[in-house]
Design an enzyme around this catalytic site. Structure first.
Site, mmCIF file in Angstrom:
data_model
loop_
_atom_site.group_PDB
_atom_site.id
_atom_site.type_symbol
_atom_site.label_atom_id
_atom_site.label_comp_id
_atom_site.label_asym_id
_atom_site.label_seq_id
_atom_site.Cartn_x
_atom_site.Cartn_y
_atom_site.Cartn_z
ATOM 1 N N ASP A 96 8.709 0.030 0.054
ATOM 2 C CA ASP A 96 9.459 -1.094 0.582
ATOM 3 C C ASP A 96 8.434 -2.172 0.925
ATOM 4 O O ASP A 96 7.257 -1.877 1.105
ATOM 5 C CB ASP A 96 10.241 -0.648 1.821
ATOM 6 C CG ASP A 96 11.144 -1.744 2.352
ATOM 7 O OD1 ASP A 96 11.567 -2.597 1.559
ATOM 8 O OD2 ASP A 96 11.400 -1.759 3.566
ATOM 9 N N ASN A 121 16.930 0.850 5.406
ATOM 10 C CA ASN A 121 17.822 0.773 4.248
ATOM 11 C C ASN A 121 17.378 1.715 3.127
ATOM 12 O O ASN A 121 17.831 1.591 2.001
ATOM 13 C CB ASN A 121 17.852 -0.663 3.704
ATOM 14 C CG ASN A 121 18.486 -1.618 4.679
ATOM 15 O OD1 ASN A 121 19.522 -1.314 5.262
ATOM 16 N ND2 ASN A 121 17.870 -2.760 4.881
#
EC number: 7.6.2.16
Length: 1219
Positions: A494, A882
Site C-alpha cells: 500500500d 482497506n
C-alpha cells in the site's frame, strides 16, 4: 438419480462444497461392529480419521432431499471431506405460529423477507407436508432445505436480497412479538459461541491423533520386547508434548472466547410494535430487530444498518485501523430524486452506514428527540466478526510443496519399512525363531524406520523463528505461514502510511476564480481567506470528532484542519438532552484569525461595532467512501438562511460532479504537473442549497441529491513524504530479485511518481498506462496504451522505437527473473474491465504491472489472486484499513499496526515500518532451510538406524535398550533441537531456497549421504566379522568373555541372551553409527546464504563437541560402568584404532560430498537439464520466456487493444493501431 444424490452448495464461493445424501444401513453397522471387534478397535480409529469411509461404511446412498446424513467435500484443490447429521426443527408446539406456513417459508428461502401477514402466501411453492424443517450444521452455519432450489442453502439475513427502500418501508418499525419468536426459532441464539473444550475432550482428541496412536503402538511393542527405558522415555516425551499442545490449544480457545465474550451477553433496547421499547438480552436479537444505540456507546453484538442518527465507531478489532470512523444513517431512497429506490443493500457497499459486530461505538448523535436506531441485518456467525472467528476456528489447509513432499517421503519410509519387515520375517523363519519373537522383531523395524520425533523436529525451526520475529515486533497468528514467507518473490505495498509517511503535510492551495487557477498559496490562515468558501470547506468537510477532549479522526483531515487553525466544538450530552434536539458540531476561526474590529468613536455606538460571531454548523455528513472517492457535508453559517454543501475528494471525481463551466480548461494539465511531482492532490467544491431544504429534510436526503451541480473551488496540495527506510528496503528486495508492486487508492500519476522516487521504477524505465474502457453504445471494450513520458507528445509522435524499451532479463537464469525495463500502470476501473473482457492479457500485465492506483479493497484482493494465478508467491504489506481481504488472501500478509495481533492478517508488525518485510522473508527462508536440514537429518537418522538394526538382525543380534536410548535421546533430540537454533542470515540474497524436498540437489544430497553411511557401516560390520581375535590376555579390559569374542561362535542355542547384544558387531555398528549421526548433522547444518553459519550456533556446536568427545572417550578408553549400561563389548585396542580410522574417513567423505553438492550440484544439474531445454515450472517464468521473442509486446504508444465481440468466454482480443 445421480443429480439428485450429489449437489453443490455455496456455489461460486470460497467454501463451495459438493453434497451427497446417505441413509443409515443396519446391516452395514453390524458389519462395522464386527470389524471393530476383530481389529481390536483399529477400524474404529480408521473411520474416525476418515469421515468419507465412515459414512460409506455405515450408510447407503439416498436422495439429498430425504437423507439422514450428508457427506460434504470441498471443491478446492484440497478436497477435504466432512460429514453432518440431518436435524429436524419441530414447530408444531410453537405458540402464535402457523407451523405449516413456517416450514414452507423457510423451505423456499424466505425466512426473513416476508412480513408476518403474508407468510401463508408461500404455501403454493411448498412440496413438503411435514411440520418439521430439515437442516444440518457445518462450521457453525445452519443449512436449511430449500424447496425453491431443491438443495440445502444457508439462512440469509437482511444483508442479501433486500433493497434500501425495503429497509425503511418494511423493517424500520421493528418486529412484533410473534415475528420475533418466529425468527428466533429459525436463527437461534445470537452469539458467536466459542466454547472452550474441557481438558478431557481436548486430551481425547489429541491422543487420537494418528501420530500419538503410532507412538502408543510403538510403546506397547517396546514394552513387550522389554525395551522399558526407551518406551518410558517416549512416554515422557509424548506426555510433555501432549501437555504442551493442550496448553497451547486451550490458551488459543480462551483468547478467542475472551475476544468474543465482550458482547456475547449485554442488555439492549429494541423497538416493538406501537413504538414500544423493550429491553432484551443481545442473545435474543434476530435479523429485523430495530436496536437502539445508547448515547454512551456500546460494543456491537450484531451487524446492523443505521437508519437514524450518527455514530463514531472504533473498528480496530476488524481492520487494525485505530482511527475512529464516522457512521451515518443509510440514505432513505423514498426522497431520492434520481429514483434509486431499488438499490440493494449490502454491508460491504454500504459499510459507512453499517455497524459491524465487535466494533465499539464511542459516541452517538441524534436529531430532534429521535433515538439512534439500527436494523439488525446479521447475527451470530453470519456477522463480519463471526466470519473472522470461523476463519480462525476452521482455517483453510495450507498448500505448501514442502508438506506435500514430506508426506511423500514418509510414504517412502513406510515402503522401506515394509521391505525390512519382510526381510526380518524371512530371516527369522530361516533361523527357526519363535512366532512371538518374529512378530515383535518384524514390527520393531517399522517403529525404527518411521521416527516418532519427526513432527516435533519439523516444527522446531518454525517455533524458534516465531520467537525471533516476536523480538523484532512481528507477531504471528499462523506459524505455518512462516515457512511459506521464505518463498515470497513478489510483495505488494500500500502507499499511504506504508511506503510514505502516515501524515500528510499541507504544501499549499490553488484556488479557482472566474474559472481560472490563481497562483499557488501557502498561507491558508490569512485574514483574506478566513471567511472564504474555500476555507469554510476545509473547516467543515471532514469526519473529525472530539474523544475525551482530543481531536481525533483521519490523519489527512487532521492536517487540513490544523493548517487553518480553526476550533471545533461538539455539544455535550447535557446540552443535547436540554434542547431535545441534535446540537450540530460547530467550527469557527480562533479570535486571532478574524479581522480586527473597527474602533468606535462613540461609546454609545460600541455595541454595533463589535464583530459579528462567525461560525459554521455541520448539519449533515456523508462520510468518505473508498468506492466513491469523495465525502461531503451540509453546513449552515450562523445567520445565513440557506445551507451550503461542501465536497472534497479525488480531483477527477470532484470535477465530474461540478458544473463544466466552473472547471478551468487547464485542470488536467495542472493536476498532472502536481501528481508527477508526487503530490497528493484533493479537489474542493461548493454549492448553495435551495432555501426550501429544511433541517429535517437534510437528515433524510440522499447523497446523490447533494453531490451534483457543484462549483469547482480549487485544489489542496498535500505533500506525502517517503518514509526514511522505504528506498533502502525496496533496494534490498530488488537485489534479492523480489518484485515490488504498489497497490493504492491514490491518483495514478501520484502513485507513478512515488514509485519512481522510492526506486520501484528506475529513472530509465518506461511506464505504460493501460486505460481500459468498458463496452458502451454497442462498442466493444478496449484498452488505450499511453506512455507517461510521452503523454504530452502523443499527437506529434505515433510510435516509439521498440529498442527504446529493451526486453531482456536482468539475469541469465529464469530463476533470477526480474521484471524487464517497462512497467504497466492502471487504475481500479481499468483493472476490472481487463479482468472481465481481456482475460488472456491478464497474465502479461501481471508479469509487468507495477502500479495499481485507485484500487478499491475488493480489487486489491482480486489483484493478489491474479498474481497467484501466474505462480507468484505473493506478500502483501498494508496498514490494515482497506487491505484486509488482500492481507488474508496473500501467502504472507503483513499488517502495519500498533496492535499486538490482528485477526485480519497472518502477521502484524508493531512498528509501522516496511523494514518488517525483509525481516519476515529472512526468517521465513531461515525457517524453511531449517525444515529442510532437519528433514534430511531425520531421514538419515531413520535409514542409518534401520540399516544398523537390519545388519544386526542378520546375525540375530540387535542394539541394546540403552544404546537405543542414548542414540534417540542424547544424540538425536539434542542435535535436532539445537541445529534449529541458527538465526537468519543478516541480509537477503538473490538466491531462493528450494520450495520442496523433491528437487535434484536435495535428493542427491540425501541419497549420497545414505550411500556413504550404509557403505561405511557395511565396511565396519563385515571387516569385524573377518577380524581375528587376539589372545584373551591382549584384551585391555582383562575380561573373560571368550564366548562372545567371535561372532561365528555366538549363537549355538546355549549362550546367554546378553551375548546377543554384547558382541563385536554390535559394538562396531553402535560406535560407527553414533558418529554418523553427528557427522550428517554437521554436514546438513547449513549456514549462508539463508542462515547464520553453524559455528555461530553455540548450543549446537557445544552439544556436538560434547557428544563427539564423550563417544570418542568411551571408544578409546573404555569405562566399565558405561560399557555395562550401554552393553558395549570391550574390544581390543587395535580394533578401536581401526574404528577411529573408519569414522574419520566417513566424516571427511560425508562433509566433502555435501559441500560439493552445495557448490556444484545445482550447476551440474542445470547443465545436464539444459541439454533438453527444460520448460520452466512457474507460469510467470514460462510467460517471460515467451514474451522475449514477441515483437508485438509491449504495445506501442497510441495503440488500442479491442476485445472481440464474438467470443467473450476466453477474453480473446486483437490489437488495432490507430493512425
Amino acid at each position: 438419480m445421480d443429480k439428485e444424490e450429489r449437489k453443490t452448495i455455496n456455489k461460486g464461493q470460497e467454501d463451495e462444497m459438493e453434497i451427497h445424501g446417505y441413509n443409515l444401513c443396519r446391516w452395514k453397522l453390524a458389519m462395522v461392529f464386527v470389524g471393530v471387534i476383530c481389529t481390536g478397535g483399529f477400524l474404529l480409529l480408521l473411520l474416525y480419521w476418515l469421515p468419507e469411509w465412515r459414512v460409506k461404511a455405515t450408510c447407503v446412498r439416498a436422495a439429498v432431499k430425504d437423507c439422514e446424513v450428508v457427506l460434504l467435500r470441498t471443491t478446492d484443490e484440497f478436497r477435504v471431506w466432512f460429514c453432518a447429521k440431518i436435524h429436524f426443527l419441530p414447530v408444531e408446539n410453537q405458540p402464535n405460529l402457523n407451523a405449516k406456513c413456517l416450514v414452507n417459508e423457510v423451505s423456499n428461502g424466505h425466512a426473513v423477507h416476508l412480513t408476518e401477514e403474508n407468510r401463508c402466501e408461500m404455501n403454493k411453492y411448498s412440496q413438503s407436508q411435514s411440520q418439521q424443517m430439515r437442516y444440518f450444521t457445518h462450521h457453525s452455519i445452519r443449512y436449511f432445505w430449500n424447496d425453491a432450489i431443491h438443495n440445502f442453502d444457508f439462512l440469509k439475513g437482511l444483508d442479501e436480497g433486500v433493497s434500501c427502500a425495503s429497509l425503511y418501508e418494511k423493517h424500520s418499525a421493528g418486529l412484533t412479538q410473534g415475528m420475533h419468536a418466529y425468527r428466533k426459532l429459525i436463527y437461534g441464539v445470537n452469539e458467536i459461541a466459542v466454547k472452550v473444550p474441557s481438558v478431557f475432550k481436548l486430551l481425547i482428541k489429541e491422543v487420537l491423533n494418528p501420530f500419538y496412536i503410532f507412538q502408543l503402538f510403538s510403546v506397547i511393542l517396546w514394552s513387550v520386547d522389554e525395551y522399558y527405558y526407551y518406551a518410558l522415555a517416549i512416554v515422557i516425551m509424548s506426555v510433555v508434548s501432549i501437555i504442551s499442545s493442550l496448553y497451547s490449544i486451550r490458551k488459543q480457545y480462551v483468547m478467542l472466547h475472551d475476544m468474543v465474550a465482550t458482547h456475547s451477553t449485554v442488555r439492549v433496547s429494541v423497538c416493538r410494535e406501537n413504538e414500544e421499547i423493550e429491553e432484551i438480552f443481545s442473545t435474543d436479537l434476530v435479523p429485523g430487530d430495530v436496536m437502539i444505540i445508547p448515547l454512551n456507546g456500546t460494543v456491537m453484538p450484531c451487524d446492523a444498518v443505521l437508519i437514524n442518527g450518527t455514530c463514531i465507531v472504533n473498528e480496530s478489532m476488524l481492520t487494525g485501523e485505530s482511527v475512529p470512523v464516522t457512521k451515518t444513517n443509510l440514505p432513505n431512497p423514498s426522497v431520492d430524486v434520481k429514483g434509486m429506490g431499488e438499490e440493494q443493500y449490502s454491508p460491504e457497499t454500504h459499510k459507512r452506514h453499517t455497524l459491524f459486530c465487535g466494533t465499539t461505538v464511542i459516541q452517538t448523535r441524534f436529531y430532534t428527540g429521535e433515538l439512534v436506531k439500527a436494523i439488525v441485518v446479521r447475527t451470530g456467525f453470519s456477522t463480519s466478526k463471526g466470519q473472522l472467528v470461523r476463519s480462525i476456528l476452521y482455517p483453510k489447509p495450507t498448500d505448501f510443496k514442502l508438506y506435500r513432499d514430506a508426506y511423500l517421503f514418509l510414504l517412502c519410509l513406510v515402503v522401506v519399512a515394509g521391505i525390512g519387515f519382510i526381510y526380518t520375517i524371512i530371516n527369522s523363519i530361516l533361523n527357526e525363531k519363535e512366532v512371538q519373537e518374529i512378530i515383535i522383531k518384524s514390527l520393531d523395524i517399522i517403529t525404527i524406520t518411521v521416527p516418532p520425533a519427526l513432527p516435533a523436529a519439523m516444527t522446531a525451526g518454525i517455533v524458534y523463528a516465531q520467537r525471533r520475529l516476536k523480538k523484532v515486533g512481528i507477531f504471528c497468528i499462523s506459524p505455518q505461514r512462516i515457512n511459506i514467507c521464505g518463498q515470497l518473490n513478489l510483495v505488494c505495498f500500500d502507499k499511504t502510511g506504508t511506503l510514505t509517511e502516515d501524515g500528510l503535510d499541507l504544501w499549499g492551495i490553488q484556488r479557482v476564480e472566474n474559472t481560472r487557477f490563481l497562483l499557488p498559496e501557502d498561507n491558508v490562515c490569512s485574514e483574506m481567506l478566513v471567511k472564504s468558501q474555500f476555507v469554510a470547506c476545509m473547516a467543515t468537510c471532514h469526519s473529525l470528532t472530539k474523544i475525551e477532549g482530543v481531536l481525533s479522526g483521519d490523519p489527512l483531515d487532521l492536517k487540513m484542519f490544523e493548517a487553518i487553525g480553526w476550533i471545533l466544538e461538539e455539544a455535550t450530552e447535557e446540552e443535547t438532552a436540554l434542547h431535545n434536539r441534535i446540537m450540530p458540531t460547530v467550527v469557527r476561526p480562533s479570535k486571532q484569525l478574524l479581522p480586527e474590529p473597527t474602533t468606535a468613536g462613540n461609546q454609545e455606538m460600541e455595541l454595533f461595532e463589535l464583530p459579528a460571531i462567525y461560525e459554521i454548523g455541520i448539519v449533515r455528513q456523508f462520510p468518505f467512501s473508498s468506492a466513491l472517492q469523495r465525502m461531503s457535508v451540509v453546513a449552515r453559517t450562523l445567520g445565513e438562511k440557506r445551507m451550503d454543501a461542501y465536497m472534497k475528494g479525488a480531483p477527477e471525481v470532484v470535477a465530474s460532479l461540478c458544473k463544466p463551466e466552473t472547471v478551468p480548461v487547464d485542470f488536467e494539465k495542472v493536476l498532472e504537473d502536481y501528481t508527477k511531482q508526487g503530490f497528493r492532490v484533493i479537489a474542493l467544491a461548493h454549492r448553495k442549497l435551495e432555501s426550501k431544504l429544511t433541517w429535517h429534510k437534510v437528515q433524510h436526503i440522499s447523497r446523490d441529491a447533494i453531490e451534483n451541480n457543484m462549483d469547482f473551488m480549487g485544489l489542496i496540495i498535500m505533500q506525502n513524504k517517503l518514509k526514511q527506510e522505504t528506498p533502502a528496503v525496496l533496494e534490498d528486495l530488488h537485489k534479492a530479485n523480489i518484485r515490488t508492486v504498489m497497490v493504492t487508492g491514490d491518483n495514478m500519476l501520484t502513485a507513478v511518481s512515488v514509485a519512481r522516487d522510492c526506486g520501484m521504477i528506475l529513472p530509465q524505465d518506461k511506464v505504460i498506462i493501460a486505460e481500459a474502457l468498458p463496452p458502451k453504445d454497442g462498442k466493444v471494450a478496449k484498452i488505450n496504451w499511453h506512455y507517461t513520458d510521452s503523454l504530452s507528445q502523443c499527437s506529434e509522435s505515433s510510435a516509439i522505437d521498440s529498442e527504446a524499451i529493451p526486453i531482456k532479463l536482468a539475469h541469465d537464469s529464469l530463476e533470477d527473473l526480474e521484471v524487464t525495463r517497462y512497467h504497466f500502470a492502471m487504475n481500479g476501473k481499468s483493472f476490472s474491465v481487463i479482468l472481465e473482457h481481456f482475460q488472456d492479457l491478464v497474465p502479461k500485465l501481471m508479469l509487468h504491472g507495477t502500479v495499481f492506483a485507485r484500487m478499491a479493497p475488493d480489487q486489491k484482493t482480486q489483484l493478489v489472486e491474479a498474481l497467484q494465478n501466474v505462480d507468484y508467491f505473493v506478500g502483501m504489506c498494508g496498514d490494515g484499513a482497506n487491505d484486509c481481504g488482500a492481507l488474508k488472501r496473500a501467502h504472507g500478509g503483513i499488517s502495519l499496526s500498533e496492535l499486538e495481533a490482528s485477526v485480519a492478517s497472518p502477521f502484524t508488525s508493531k512498528t509501522p515500518s516496511i523494514s518488517c518485510v525483509p525481516n519476515l522473508i529472512r526468517e521465513g527462508r531461515a525457517a524453511l532451510m531449517t525444515s529442510f536440514c532437519v528433514f534430511k537429518f531425520m531421514a538419515l537418522y531413520s535409514i542409518i538406524q534401520y540399516f544398523s538394526v537390519t545388519l544386526l538382525y542378520s546375525i540375530l543380534s540387535n542394539l541394546g535398550d540403552f544404546q537405543f536410548l542414548f542414540i534417540d535421546l542424547a544424540i538425536i533430540l539434542v542435535v535436532v533441537f539445537t541445529m534449529s537454533l541458527n538465526p537468519a542470515w543478516k541480509e537477503l540474497v538473490a538466491q531462493r531456497p528450494p520450495s520442496g524436498l523433491i528437487s535434484g540437489a536435495l535428493l542427491f544430497s540425501v541419497l549420497s549421504q545414505i550411500v556413504i553411511s550404509v557403505g561405511f557401516q557395511s565396511l565396519g560390520f563385515f571387516w569385524v566379522k573377518q577380524y581375528k581375535v587376539c589372545d584373551p590376555n591382549s584384551d585391555v579390559c582383562n575380561t573373560t568373555r571368550s564366548a562372545c569374542w567371535n561372532s561365528s561362535h555366538l549363537y549355538n542355542g546355549t549362550e546367554l541372551d546378553s551375548c546377543k547384544i554384547q558382541n563385536y558387531e554390535n559394538t562396531t555398528v553402535f560406535f560407527i553409527s553414533s558418529f554418523q549421526y553427528l557427522t550428517v548433522a554437521v554436514a546438513f547444518s547449513k549456514g549462508k546464504p539463508f542462515r547464520q553459519p553453524c559455528y555461530k550456533n553455540y548450543f549446537f556446536v557445544i552439544s556436538v563437541i560434547i557428544l563427539y568427545v564423550f563417544i570418542l572417550f568411551i571408544m578409546l578408553h573404555p569405562v566399565a560402568s558405561v560399557d555395562q549400561v550401554l552393553e558395549i563389548m570391550c574390544v581390543p585396542y587395535q580394533w578401536r584404532i581401526y574404528m577411529l580410522i573408519i569414522v574419520l574417513i566417513n566424516a571427511f567423505v560425508s562433509i566433502t560430498v555435501e559441500e560439493s553438492v552445495d557448490r556444484w550440484g545445482k550447476c551440474c544439474l542445470s547443465w545436464a537439464l539444459s541439454c533438453r531445454k527444460k520448460t520452466p515450472k512457474a507460469k510467470y517464468m514460462y510467460l517471460a520466456q515467451e514474451l522475449r521473442f514477441d515483437p508485438e509486446w509491449p504495445p506501442k504508444p497510441q495503440t488500442t487493444t479491442e476485445a472481440k465481440a464474438v467470443v467473450k468466454e476466453n477474453g480473446s482480443c486483437q490489437i488495432i493501431t490507430i493512425a
